[in-house]
Enzyme design. Sequence first.
Site, PDB file in Angstrom:
ATOM      1  N   CYS A 195      -2.200  -1.233   5.056  1.00 32.50           N
ATOM      2  CA  CYS A 195      -1.947  -2.393   4.786  1.00 32.50           C
ATOM      3  C   CYS A 195      -2.825  -3.033   3.773  1.00 32.50           C
ATOM      4  O   CYS A 195      -4.207  -3.003   4.290  1.00 32.50           O
ATOM      5  CB  CYS A 195      -1.440  -3.326   5.870  1.00 32.50           C
ATOM      6  SG  CYS A 195      -1.176  -5.038   5.056  1.00 32.50           S
ATOM      7  N   CYS A 201       5.092  -8.388   1.527  1.00 35.02           N
ATOM      8  CA  CYS A 201       4.416  -8.555  -0.075  1.00 35.02           C
ATOM      9  C   CYS A 201       5.623  -8.754  -0.882  1.00 35.02           C
ATOM     10  O   CYS A 201       6.457  -7.818  -0.694  1.00 35.02           O
ATOM     11  CB  CYS A 201       3.271  -7.747  -0.573  1.00 35.02           C
ATOM     12  SG  CYS A 201       1.932  -7.750   0.557  1.00 35.02           S
ATOM     13  N   PHE A 259      -2.196 -32.630  13.959  1.00 34.11           N
ATOM     14  CA  PHE A 259      -2.046 -31.136  13.933  1.00 34.11           C
ATOM     15  C   PHE A 259      -3.408 -30.395  13.919  1.00 34.11           C
ATOM     16  O   PHE A 259      -3.665 -29.414  12.921  1.00 34.11           O
ATOM     17  CB  PHE A 259      -0.937 -30.768  12.901  1.00 34.11           C
ATOM     18  CG  PHE A 259       0.245 -31.586  12.837  1.00 34.11           C
ATOM     19  CD1 PHE A 259       1.341 -31.397  13.659  1.00 34.11           C
ATOM     20  CD2 PHE A 259       0.405 -32.610  11.938  1.00 34.11           C
ATOM     21  CE1 PHE A 259       2.449 -31.898  13.713  1.00 34.11           C
ATOM     22  CE2 PHE A 259       1.306 -33.278  12.144  1.00 34.11           C
ATOM     23  CZ  PHE A 259       2.628 -32.995  12.757  1.00 34.11           C
ATOM     24  N   CYS A 264       8.797  -2.977   2.277  1.00 28.65           N
ATOM     25  CA  CYS A 264       7.942  -3.922   3.451  1.00 28.65           C
ATOM     26  C   CYS A 264       8.188  -5.400   2.996  1.00 28.65           C
ATOM     27  O   CYS A 264       7.938  -5.780   1.669  1.00 28.65           O
ATOM     28  CB  CYS A 264       6.639  -3.484   3.292  1.00 28.65           C
ATOM     29  SG  CYS A 264       5.654  -4.611   4.638  1.00 28.65           S
ATOM     30  N   ASP A 274      -2.087 -31.351   8.937  1.00 24.03           N
ATOM     31  CA  ASP A 274      -2.309 -30.058   8.881  1.00 24.03           C
ATOM     32  C   ASP A 274      -0.849 -29.464   9.728  1.00 24.03           C
ATOM     33  O   ASP A 274      -1.123 -28.639  10.509  1.00 24.03           O
ATOM     34  CB  ASP A 274      -3.299 -29.073   9.221  1.00 24.03           C
ATOM     35  CG  ASP A 274      -3.122 -27.732   8.846  1.00 24.03           C
ATOM     36  OD1 ASP A 274      -2.056 -27.366   8.114  1.00 24.03           O
ATOM     37  OD2 ASP A 274      -3.956 -26.860   9.173  1.00 24.03           O
ATOM     38  N   ASP A 292      -3.107 -32.533  18.999  1.00 24.21           N
ATOM     39  CA  ASP A 292      -2.344 -31.544  18.437  1.00 24.21           C
ATOM     40  C   ASP A 292      -1.217 -31.409  19.857  1.00 24.21           C
ATOM     41  O   ASP A 292      -1.539 -31.931  21.085  1.00 24.21           O
ATOM     42  CB  ASP A 292      -2.757 -30.371  18.569  1.00 24.21           C
ATOM     43  CG  ASP A 292      -2.241 -28.901  17.964  1.00 24.21           C
ATOM     44  OD1 ASP A 292      -2.353 -28.607  16.636  1.00 24.21           O
ATOM     45  OD2 ASP A 292      -1.615 -28.410  18.922  1.00 24.21           O
ATOM     46  N   CYS A 332       1.062 -25.125   4.728  1.00 23.29           N
ATOM     47  CA  CYS A 332       1.199 -23.841   4.108  1.00 23.29           C
ATOM     48  C   CYS A 332       2.640 -23.634   3.528  1.00 23.29           C
ATOM     49  O   CYS A 332       3.341 -22.620   3.520  1.00 23.29           O
ATOM     50  CB  CYS A 332       1.156 -22.907   5.382  1.00 23.29           C
ATOM     51  SG  CYS A 332       2.372 -23.337   6.654  1.00 23.29           S
ATOM     52  N   CYS A 374      -0.356  -1.016  -2.807  1.00 22.51           N
ATOM     53  CA  CYS A 374       0.032  -0.334  -1.337  1.00 22.51           C
ATOM     54  C   CYS A 374       1.310   0.424  -1.411  1.00 22.51           C
ATOM     55  O   CYS A 374       2.391   0.472  -2.148  1.00 22.51           O
ATOM     56  CB  CYS A 374       0.530  -1.754  -0.569  1.00 22.51           C
ATOM     57  SG  CYS A 374       1.200  -1.279   1.199  1.00 22.51           S
TER      58      CYS A 374
HETATM   59  C1  LIG Z   1      -0.671 -25.007  10.617  1.00 20.79           C
HETATM   60  S1  LIG Z   1      -1.231 -25.284  12.275  1.00 20.79           S
HETATM   61  C2  LIG Z   1      -2.781 -26.089  11.727  1.00 20.79           C
HETATM   62  C3  LIG Z   1      -3.874 -26.091  12.990  1.00 20.79           C
HETATM   63  C4  LIG Z   1      -5.299 -26.557  12.522  1.00 20.79           C
HETATM   64  N1  LIG Z   1      -5.279 -27.706  11.506  1.00 20.79           N
HETATM   65  C5  LIG Z   1      -6.120 -25.382  12.060  1.00 20.79           C
HETATM   66  O1  LIG Z   1      -6.415 -25.466  10.886  1.00 20.79           O
HETATM   67  O2  LIG Z   1      -6.637 -24.549  12.612  1.00 20.79           O
HETATM   68  C6  LIG Z   1      -0.108 -26.637  12.832  1.00 20.79           C
HETATM   69  C7  LIG Z   1      -0.612 -27.049  13.975  1.00 20.79           C
HETATM   70  O3  LIG Z   1       0.292 -28.119  14.570  1.00 20.79           O
HETATM   71  C8  LIG Z   1       0.600 -27.799  15.769  1.00 20.79           C
HETATM   72  N2  LIG Z   1       1.817 -28.515  16.132  1.00 20.79           N
HETATM   73  C9  LIG Z   1       3.092 -27.996  16.059  1.00 20.79           C
HETATM   74  N3  LIG Z   1       4.085 -28.604  16.307  1.00 20.79           N
HETATM   75  C10 LIG Z   1       3.389 -29.967  16.812  1.00 20.79           C
HETATM   76  C11 LIG Z   1       3.850 -30.886  17.244  1.00 20.79           C
HETATM   77  N4  LIG Z   1       5.369 -31.396  17.515  1.00 20.79           N
HETATM   78  N5  LIG Z   1       3.082 -32.006  17.549  1.00 20.79           N
HETATM   79  C12 LIG Z   1       1.835 -31.577  17.547  1.00 20.79           C
HETATM   80  N6  LIG Z   1       1.244 -30.806  16.957  1.00 20.79           N
HETATM   81  C13 LIG Z   1       2.432 -29.798  16.798  1.00 20.79           C
HETATM   82  C14 LIG Z   1       0.585 -26.418  16.192  1.00 20.79           C
HETATM   83  O4  LIG Z   1       0.256 -26.385  17.680  1.00 20.79           O
HETATM   84  C15 LIG Z   1      -0.734 -25.940  15.398  1.00 20.79           C
HETATM   85  O5  LIG Z   1      -1.996 -26.106  15.880  1.00 20.79           O
END
Ligand SMILES: C[S@@+](CC[C@H](N)C(=O)[O-])C[C@H]1O[C@@H](n2cnc3c(N)ncnc32)[C@H](O)[C@@H]1O
EC number: 2.1.1.190
Length: 430
Positions: free
Chosen positions: A162, A88, A294, A85, A362, A314, A388, A79
């Site tokens: 990019c 990366c 989540f 930047c 997640d 969520d 992540c 890049c």
């Molecule tokens: C990394 S994302 C994962 C979403 C889903 N598993 C996906 O793969 O698309 C994290 C998720 O946590 C939710 N989130 C963030 N804070 C939260 C909370 N306090 N209680 C419940 N969910 C929450 C966000 O809305 C988001 O959808």
Amino acid sequence: MRRTKAATPGSRREIELVIERLGGGGDGVGTAEDHRIYVPYAAPGDRVRARLGRPDGQVWRGEFVELVEAGPNHRDPPCPHFGPCGGCQVQHLAAPVYTEWKRGLLVNALSRQGIEGEVGALVETPPRSRRRASLAARRGGSGVFLGFNEAGSSRIIDLTDCVVLRPEITALLPPLRAVLAGILPQNGGADLTVTLLEDGIDLVVVADNKLDLAMRERLAEFAVAQDLARLSWRGADGFNDPVAHRRSGMIRFDGIPVTIPPGGFLQASAEGEAALTGLVRDGVGAAKKIADLFCGAGTFALPLAGGAQVTAIDGEAAAIDALATAAGRGGRGERIAAQRRDLFRQPLTAVELKGFDAVVFDPPRAGARDQAEALAASAVPLVVAVSCNPSSLARDARILVDGGYRLERATPVDQFLWSTHLEAVAVFRR
Ligand SMILES: C[S@@+](CC[C@H](N)C(=O)[O-])C[C@H]1O[C@@H](n2cnc3c(N)ncnc32)[C@H](O)[C@@H]1O
């Protein structure tokens, strides 16, 4: 210990050194006069010239000045913006070293927490596959700068290309720059979320200035000219103003169309999403009653509901509404109970977790300490953690292991190519 030119680290002094290994942040690490020197953009085996920054105990930050001699692990970064930047950090690493380092982020995070278990090979994703980007724009004297922030600064790199983003997003940058020039006030800025969905781009512009009629018309014309799916404006009041809503903003999970809310969460790449979904599916195996915590708009819940009863939770009302609607339309309404709940304030308790064969969670980057503690106190036999952030994953893993789980396997997924970020799926059993 490999020595270079005799050099005593001193502020702003330049030294030459040979890089011995990589640090967790992707910096090359070398030694001079018994000090460890961290130099960005340098690979093991490189001889570099670095300007010494501020000391931190035995560790010194070096500013990369020049590559004196490339080692065998160095490659030309693809890049033109690599370096300044902030998107990366490690495009300069040749493949085997890069792959080992990336997988090592997970291995080291788990080992720092004393977690044992198999760590799989790095699942790779291709360049130019990121379908979601958070960009910044600022209107200065010479026009609008649009791109990622510079490393460690609020200055903006004006992106011309990019190698990480999907080409459809990169192609939007010049016309977007042009329209913002007529919208942003002098020295005014905006944050933008660009998401490439199946029916086009979803663009959310977050800015402080008020949108008058002329600006609105210009943005609406831009949406038509660029064939965007949706364009929303979010002002200082946080309200999402739908400037153009030309198509629904749709993606399919397991073949079921889901309307993603404007700017709503989506896994960074289709390839990453496919890898994560496969690992989650394998992880839960034959479980028949699953909690997906989540859950977002149903990336995992919808596929899992093909063979199980899923309680999907969520904190975002819009995501839960999108999932519930999609599940109903896709014939999985009976299989998915979608609920809005703040899982940080009110994690699912051990009592509420009773009866689930498996839990998928997640959370955002901070992880889900309290939810992990509730799981540790529960009788759920199987937990699949998607994350992540290897550090918060490892911290939550420690809680689970202390509660009687063992890590069966963890798989790193490289959906944030050439950055220090890493996605992973970890399977725990008791
Ligand atoms: C990394 S994302 C994962 C979403 C889903 N598993 C996906 O793969 O698309 C994290 C998720 O946590 C939710 N989130 C963030 N804070 C939260 C909370 N306090 N209680 C419940 N969910 C929450 C966000 O809305 C988001 O959808």
